[in-house]
Scaffold this motif. Structure first.
Motif, mmCIF file in Angstrom:
data_model
loop_
_atom_site.group_PDB
_atom_site.id
_atom_site.type_symbol
_atom_site.label_atom_id
_atom_site.label_comp_id
_atom_site.label_asym_id
_atom_site.label_seq_id
_atom_site.Cartn_x
_atom_site.Cartn_y
_atom_site.Cartn_z
ATOM 1 N N PRO A 169 -21.324 13.519 10.672
ATOM 2 C CA PRO A 169 -20.306 14.347 11.830
ATOM 3 C C PRO A 169 -19.842 15.516 11.387
ATOM 4 N N ALA A 170 -19.598 16.407 12.143
ATOM 5 C CA ALA A 170 -17.842 17.044 11.855
ATOM 6 C C ALA A 170 -18.436 18.355 13.054
ATOM 7 N N PRO A 171 -16.432 18.396 13.500
ATOM 8 C CA PRO A 171 -16.842 20.130 14.911
ATOM 9 C C PRO A 171 -17.841 20.851 13.599
ATOM 10 N N ASP A 172 -18.000 21.995 14.636
ATOM 11 C CA ASP A 172 -18.558 23.126 13.881
ATOM 12 C C ASP A 172 -17.763 24.354 13.512
ATOM 13 N N PHE A 173 -16.804 24.082 12.862
ATOM 14 C CA PHE A 173 -15.571 24.993 12.970
ATOM 15 C C PHE A 173 -14.755 24.483 11.321
ATOM 16 N N VAL A 174 -14.717 25.828 10.548
ATOM 17 C CA VAL A 174 -13.452 25.250 9.502
ATOM 18 C C VAL A 174 -12.470 26.044 9.666
ATOM 19 N N ILE A 175 -11.237 25.027 9.609
ATOM 20 C CA ILE A 175 -9.489 25.801 8.898
ATOM 21 C C ILE A 175 -9.826 26.328 8.354
ATOM 22 N N MET A 176 -9.470 27.191 8.247
ATOM 23 C CA MET A 176 -8.930 28.283 7.257
ATOM 24 C C MET A 176 -7.357 28.574 6.906
ATOM 25 N N ALA A 201 -8.592 42.294 16.356
ATOM 26 C CA ALA A 201 -9.354 41.191 16.081
ATOM 27 C C ALA A 201 -10.053 39.821 15.471
ATOM 28 N N ILE A 202 -9.396 40.312 14.227
ATOM 29 C CA ILE A 202 -9.622 39.678 13.450
ATOM 30 C C ILE A 202 -9.207 38.045 13.712
ATOM 31 N N THR A 203 -8.404 37.592 14.378
ATOM 32 C CA THR A 203 -8.245 35.919 15.030
ATOM 33 C C THR A 203 -10.125 35.818 16.162
ATOM 34 N N GLU A 204 -9.936 36.347 16.574
ATOM 35 C CA GLU A 204 -10.811 36.065 17.598
ATOM 36 C C GLU A 204 -12.207 36.008 16.993
ATOM 37 N N ASP A 205 -12.570 37.380 16.283
ATOM 38 C CA ASP A 205 -13.595 37.600 15.311
ATOM 39 C C ASP A 205 -13.745 36.213 14.564
ATOM 40 N N ALA A 206 -12.631 35.327 13.734
ATOM 41 C CA ALA A 206 -12.910 34.054 13.416
ATOM 42 C C ALA A 206 -12.631 33.617 13.903
ATOM 43 N N TRP A 207 -12.572 33.193 15.545
ATOM 44 C CA TRP A 207 -13.499 31.942 15.798
ATOM 45 C C TRP A 207 -15.093 32.472 16.611
ATOM 46 N N ARG A 208 -15.090 33.603 16.665
ATOM 47 C CA ARG A 208 -16.518 33.713 16.860
ATOM 48 C C ARG A 208 -17.372 33.105 15.566
ATOM 49 N N GLN A 209 -16.587 33.455 14.189
ATOM 50 C CA GLN A 209 -17.369 33.178 13.526
ATOM 51 C C GLN A 209 -17.243 31.277 12.972
ATOM 52 N N ASN A 210 -16.608 30.689 13.395
ATOM 53 C CA ASN A 210 -15.952 28.957 13.505
ATOM 54 C C ASN A 210 -15.265 28.791 12.890
ATOM 55 N N VAL A 211 -14.684 29.970 12.330
ATOM 56 C CA VAL A 211 -13.358 30.000 11.358
ATOM 57 C C VAL A 211 -11.695 29.431 12.255
ATOM 58 N N VAL A 212 -11.148 28.678 12.238
ATOM 59 C CA VAL A 212 -9.909 28.992 12.690
ATOM 60 C C VAL A 212 -8.400 28.976 11.859
ATOM 61 N N PRO A 213 -8.055 29.681 11.660
ATOM 62 C CA PRO A 213 -6.933 30.100 10.803
ATOM 63 C C PRO A 213 -5.188 29.805 10.798
ATOM 64 N N ALA A 214 -5.299 29.137 10.824
ATOM 65 C CA ALA A 214 -4.194 28.039 11.004
ATOM 66 C C ALA A 214 -2.936 28.089 9.798
ATOM 67 N N SER A 215 -1.563 27.963 10.458
ATOM 68 C CA SER A 215 0.166 28.306 9.619
ATOM 69 C C SER A 215 -0.352 27.030 9.375
ATOM 70 N N PRO A 216 0.769 26.558 8.241
ATOM 71 C CA PRO A 216 1.162 25.231 8.054
ATOM 72 C C PRO A 216 1.902 23.771 9.685
ATOM 73 N N THR A 217 2.129 24.913 11.179
ATOM 74 C CA THR A 217 2.089 24.898 12.329
ATOM 75 C C THR A 217 1.696 23.991 12.569
ATOM 76 N N LEU A 223 -1.009 22.933 11.625
ATOM 77 C CA LEU A 223 -1.960 22.393 11.570
ATOM 78 C C LEU A 223 -1.416 21.262 10.825
ATOM 79 N N PHE A 224 -0.351 21.597 11.300
ATOM 80 C CA PHE A 224 0.389 20.211 11.213
ATOM 81 C C PHE A 224 0.539 19.370 12.750
#
Length: 176
Positions: free
Chosen positions: A99-106, A123-139, A141-142
């Motif tokens: 089992p996993a949440p329905d997203f991947v961290i980029m 719109a790149i961030t919001e579009d990524a969220w809609r596709q279940n992709v979460v952009p994350a910087s080191p901060t 992600l930490f």
């Protein structure tokens, strides 16, 4: 990938215990999938992190001396990042690591990479969220991983409490 490992370790996680690097699985069609990091959550759940982000156009923009060339490279960087979001969404890692949440961290190794893309594609961030992709910087992600580590600690304490309760109950039953 090296920076990703450093962020994970700085968050207090231990390799092979709290996370696995370069885990391998196959999708429904049999294609090989290899995310950079799989974080183990309490209850056998997983969070998948991918660190393979295209940065060539961004680096070209940093080296450009002409303002027009810099803008073109940054627009290309935004397009490459958007394409990568689509590719990550299509992999649907959450299906392979159930089992996993329905997203991947980029994972983006610097906040500037996302900010530069957002300047050319708002719109790149919001579009990524809609596709279940979460952009994350080191901060970002930490912070996420510290939350996961705290959850692990709470789960360990709860498990110990359950074990102590069970042993106490067993002792009480034997004395009776």
């Amino acid at each position: 990938e090296v920076q990703l490992k450093r962020v994970v370790e700085a968050a207090g996680m231990i390799e092979h215990c709290d996370f696995v690097l370069q885990s391998t699985t196959r999708d429904d069609e049999g294609a090989l999938l290899r995310p950079d990091l799989v974080v183990k959550l309490p209850g056998g759940k997983h969070v998948v992190v991918d660190a393979k982000v295209p940065l060539s156009a961004y680096l070209d923009a940093c080296g450009a001396t002409d303002a027009d060339a810099r803008r073109r490279f940054l627009a290309e960087h935004a397009r490459q990042l958007r394409d990568h979001v689509g590719k990550l969404a299509a992999k649907a890692y959450w299906r392979q690591f159930e089992p996993a949440p329905d997203f991947v961290i980029m994972f983006l190794p610097d906040e500037a990479f996302l900010r530069a893309a957002q300047e050319h594609d708002a719109a790149i961030t919001e579009d990524a969220w809609r596709q279940n992709v979460v952009p994350a910087s080191p901060t970002n992600l930490f912070a996420l991983l510290r939350t996961v580590a705290a959850t692990w600690q709470q789960e360990t304490v709860a498990e110990s409490a359950r074990e102590v309760h069970g042993l106490g109950q067993q002792l009480c039953d034997r004395l009776a």
